[in-house]
Design an enzyme around this catalytic site. Structure first.
Site: not given
Ligand code: NDP
Length: 262
Positions: A66, A102, A126-127, A236
């Site tokens: 993206k 989104d 999450g960020a 979601g």
């Molecule tokens: P990214 O990879 O950009 O970000 C992932 C985030 O999750 C980061 O903030 C990361 O923290 C955090 N994270 C990962 N593992 C852990 C953990 N074990 N404990 C705590 N924090 C954790 O992913 P996206 O933002 O693109 O997606 C996030 C979620 O949203 C996914 O589950 C995705 O499937 C869902 N999604 C759903 C959509 C829908 O249409 N339903 C559309 C888009 C996304 P850190 O920065 O510390 O690594």
């Protein structure tokens, strides 16, 4: 715009976008072809160029492309500029256009549940890219205070720094994921923890009234904990349908009814 459409990502097999777009097209009497396209991790731009050269009309973009899609566009919608991420591409007059649907997909899915967003306090866990995409639409839908909690605090700081100017009407702040507390109307899990089977811990000091898990189809410790507290929860899939409805409307000029496809 009838014709050839696709979703591009890596991996791509799991995508439910084709079934949604075919369902919308059938309901609205539109003929189209919608493919899944796997792009090599180092070959996103070439794959997009090839698709449009083959006569493609529009493309959805999913993980992990993206941000690259954002960088590739000649023209961006306001919400895509703010999110710095693009999930919907199309071409007009030889230029590549990009939008991010989104966030509006999430807002529409929440409103479809009759959960109000007006004057709400929202906590987003999450960020990552998903959080970037949803803050502006949530504020435009009435959220007044958004706290972003992240495991890696500096990533949340950066995100708030980037987005603050776009939503001056709302208060934005950050907290470490390990130090959650306070009271919120809604908590959104936008971490990818449930995708990797990892747990999110919601401490007793954190009070909330609704819980939205962005992932779908996976066991979620976030949802389990919210349910144990008797809080209304959802996953979601509604957001996925919501973003697809918005993309479809951009490409075809007619908007499917979200509630018909949930
Ligand atoms: P990214 O990879 O950009 O970000 C992932 C985030 O999750 C980061 O903030 C990361 O923290 C955090 N994270 C990962 N593992 C852990 C953990 N074990 N404990 C705590 N924090 C954790 O992913 P996206 O933002 O693109 O997606 C996030 C979620 O949203 C996914 O589950 C995705 O499937 C869902 N999604 C759903 C959509 C829908 O249409 N339903 C559309 C888009 C996304 P850190 O920065 O510390 O690594």
């Amino acid at each position: 715009m009838a014709g050839l459409f696709a979703v591009i990502g890596n991996p791509i097999e799991q995508s439910r976008s084709p079934e949604l777009h075919y369902a919308f097209a059938e309901k609205l009497g539109i003929e189209l072809s919608y493919q899944k396209r796997l792009a090599p991790l180092d070959g996103f731009e070439a794959s997009v160029t090839e698709f449009f050269a083959q006569g493609g009309s529009g493309m959805n973009v999913t993980v992990p492309f993206k941000e690259q899609a954002y960088a590739l566009c000649d023209v961006l919608t306001e919400r895509a500029q703010i999110a710095k991420a693009v999930n919907t591409l199309w071409q007009k007059d030889g230029q590549l256009y990009g939008d991010n649907t989104d966030g509006q997909g999430l807002v529409d899915a929440i409103l479809e549940l009759n959960w109000s967003l007006k004057n709400t306090r929202i906590l987003i866990l999450g960020a990552g890219g998903a959080t970037r995409g949803v803050i502006y639409p949530l504020v435009k839908a009435g959220a007044k205070h958004i706290t972003v909690a992240n495991r890696t605090l500096v990533r949340a700081e950066q995100l708030i720094g980037d987005l603050k100017h776009a939503v001056p009407e709302a208060e934005l702040d950050i907290v470490e994921l390990a130090k959650l507390s306070g009271e919120y109307d809604l908590v959104i899990n936008a971490t990818s923890a449930s995708l990797s089977g990892e747990a999110i811990i919601l401490p007793p000091e954190l009070k909330f009234h609704h819980a939205y898990e962005m992932a779908y189809g996976k066991p979620s410790t976030f949802i389990e904990q919210a349910k144990a507290r008797g809080v209304p929860t959802t996953e979601g899939f509604g957001m996925l349908v919501g973003q697809a409805v918005e993309s479809f409307a951009i490409w075809h000029g007619v908007k499917p009814e979200l509630k018909d496809f949930l």
